[in-house]
Design an enzyme around this catalytic site. Sequence first.
Site, PDB file in Angstrom:
ATOM      1  N   GLU A 164      -9.738  16.225  36.810  1.00  0.00           N
ATOM      2  CA  GLU A 164     -10.806  16.995  37.459  1.00  0.00           C
ATOM      3  C   GLU A 164     -11.393  16.166  38.602  1.00  0.00           C
ATOM      4  O   GLU A 164     -11.592  16.665  39.709  1.00  0.00           O
ATOM      5  CB  GLU A 164     -11.876  17.349  36.421  1.00  0.00           C
ATOM      6  CG  GLU A 164     -12.752  18.511  36.841  1.00  0.00           C
ATOM      7  CD  GLU A 164     -13.861  18.770  35.826  1.00  0.00           C
ATOM      8  OE1 GLU A 164     -14.746  19.561  36.148  1.00  0.00           O
ATOM      9  OE2 GLU A 164     -13.851  18.165  34.735  1.00  0.00           O
ATOM     10  N   ARG A 207      -4.237   7.969  20.999  1.00  0.00           N
ATOM     11  CA  ARG A 207      -4.301   8.769  19.775  1.00  0.00           C
ATOM     12  C   ARG A 207      -2.974   9.441  19.439  1.00  0.00           C
ATOM     13  O   ARG A 207      -2.751   9.824  18.287  1.00  0.00           O
ATOM     14  CB  ARG A 207      -5.436   9.787  19.851  1.00  0.00           C
ATOM     15  CG  ARG A 207      -6.801   9.165  19.505  1.00  0.00           C
ATOM     16  CD  ARG A 207      -7.879  10.226  19.452  1.00  0.00           C
ATOM     17  NE  ARG A 207      -7.987  10.868  20.742  1.00  0.00           N
ATOM     18  CZ  ARG A 207      -9.088  10.877  21.504  1.00  0.00           C
ATOM     19  NH1 ARG A 207     -10.183  10.294  21.091  1.00  0.00           N
ATOM     20  NH2 ARG A 207      -9.086  11.489  22.668  1.00  0.00           N
TER      21      ARG A 207
END
Lengths: 175, 175
Positions: B98, B61
């Site tokens: 994470e 993006r």
Amino acid sequence: MVKINLKSKIREVPDFPKKGILFYDITTLLKDPKGLKSTIDEMYNLVKGKKIDKVVAIESRGFIFAVPLALKLGAGFVLVRKPGKLPAETISEAYTLEYGSNTLEMHKDAIEEGESVLIIDDLLATGGTMAAAINLVEKRGGEVKSVLCLVELTFLKGRDLLKGYDVQSLITYDK
Amino acid sequence: MVKINLKSKIREVPDFPKKGILFYDITTLLKDPKGLKSTIDEMYNLVKGKKIDKVVAIESRGFIFAVPLALKLGAGFVLVRKPGKLPAETISEAYTLEYGSNTLEMHKDAIEEGESVLIIDDLLATGGTMAAAINLVEKRGGEVKSVLCLVELTFLKGRDLLKGYDVQSLITYDK
């Protein structure tokens, strides 16, 4: 304005992504400020004057060219992506490759009925990806006014799959 | 020129990509011609006047915003991609997420020693991706003059990882 030989700025990389494939690497063209500007100017020359509501680009190298062209055309920008990447309700289109198949997705609300659409990708090879993108747009009632690619591998005859559409490319390779 | 409320055009999608995550969907902003134009104009306002040689964008993006800004700044465009997608010699940078880790790659010849660089992505979250992109540029001797994102999730404190850099974003969410 001096016209730049865009093809001379494309790097040819043998055996990528696999042995026997000659890959036309556009990153050497895009990193050059004059090459980049000429690329966008020349792509725009191929579509200027057309009334376009949405510029649809195919992930991910299509994204590179879509927004500058959308801005010049006064259009919006729509993403066609690989499965699972668009968060809202999508429609999808599967297409076959040499080995196996792929799927493309577009948001259901990306195109309104009757909108005029320009579809952009970096490369026209066998035409399968582009044909799938055309189907997505037409499923939502869009009218594909033009198909534009930076590079076309004419020996793969992608145009045969796109008969009846206005297909243009800036740089062609015949082998 | 009427200023558009960009945030009002971003769609909030709950539970994407997984339960409990609220996803800020920029496709509704980008498909709107006025929204798209305002987005690029306002991003440009944040960096105009800077001397930039290369605009580096993070797949995929980031690619959306990089070329219009590179054109306005007179810069070249450089791609930072996921592993295995760039055909010539690359450098790579791993970073932790994470759960697990990711790697980014950039062509070795994408940046010249001493060049001034603007790095662009759509989203600043924890800052891990952006920090990896900064490392890639600096490994090649580039000077990161500015970091620009469309959306910043301030509650994830990505700026803490990017101390000492000029970090800007257009739209912030604090929860």
